[in-house]
Design a protein around this motif. Structure first.
Motif, mmCIF file in Angstrom:
data_model
loop_
_atom_site.group_PDB
_atom_site.id
_atom_site.type_symbol
_atom_site.label_atom_id
_atom_site.label_comp_id
_atom_site.label_asym_id
_atom_site.label_seq_id
_atom_site.Cartn_x
_atom_site.Cartn_y
_atom_site.Cartn_z
ATOM 1 N N GLN A 46 0.840 -1.283 -0.101
ATOM 2 C CA GLN A 46 0.169 -0.097 0.007
ATOM 3 C C GLN A 46 0.733 1.300 -0.006
ATOM 4 O O GLN A 46 0.389 2.183 -0.724
ATOM 5 C CB GLN A 46 -0.920 0.148 1.095
ATOM 6 N N ALA A 47 1.891 1.144 0.884
ATOM 7 C CA ALA A 47 2.849 2.292 0.612
ATOM 8 C C ALA A 47 3.571 2.636 -0.442
ATOM 9 O O ALA A 47 3.781 3.718 -1.070
ATOM 10 C CB ALA A 47 3.929 2.154 2.010
ATOM 11 N N LYS A 49 2.378 1.869 -3.292
ATOM 12 C CA LYS A 49 1.442 2.110 -4.411
ATOM 13 C C LYS A 49 1.234 3.932 -4.121
ATOM 14 O O LYS A 49 0.820 4.492 -5.134
ATOM 15 C CB LYS A 49 -0.076 1.440 -4.141
ATOM 16 N N GLN A 50 1.327 4.023 -2.873
ATOM 17 C CA GLN A 50 1.137 5.642 -2.945
ATOM 18 C C GLN A 50 2.245 6.355 -2.965
ATOM 19 O O GLN A 50 2.213 7.560 -2.946
ATOM 20 C CB GLN A 50 0.489 6.027 -1.503
ATOM 21 N N SER A 52 4.927 6.429 -1.015
ATOM 22 C CA SER A 52 5.806 6.975 0.179
ATOM 23 C C SER A 52 6.339 5.632 0.807
ATOM 24 O O SER A 52 5.866 5.045 1.700
ATOM 25 C CB SER A 52 4.714 7.489 0.974
#
Length: 55
Positions: A46-47, A49-50, A52
């Motif tokens: 998830q990180a 994908k964003q 960050s």
């Protein structure tokens, strides 16, 4: 999926057998470790994908 490495030494065999015995004796801990690893992997994805990435 990668192929498993063949066991080379008696140490490898003993380590494998000890891990198997531990897993058989502690199924609840095995499940907890596995679930925690899945959560960490999901959070990392998830990180990423964003954009960050955690340091």
């Amino acid at each position: 999926m990668s192929a498993k490495k063949p066991l080379q030494t008696i140490g490898d065999v003993l380590r494998r057998d000890a891990k198997r015995r531990w897993r058989k004796a502690n199924p609840d801990k095995c499940r907890a470790y596995y679930q925690a690893a899945k959560v960490r992997q999901w959070e990392a994805e998830q990180a990423a994908k964003q954009g960050s990435l955690p340091v």
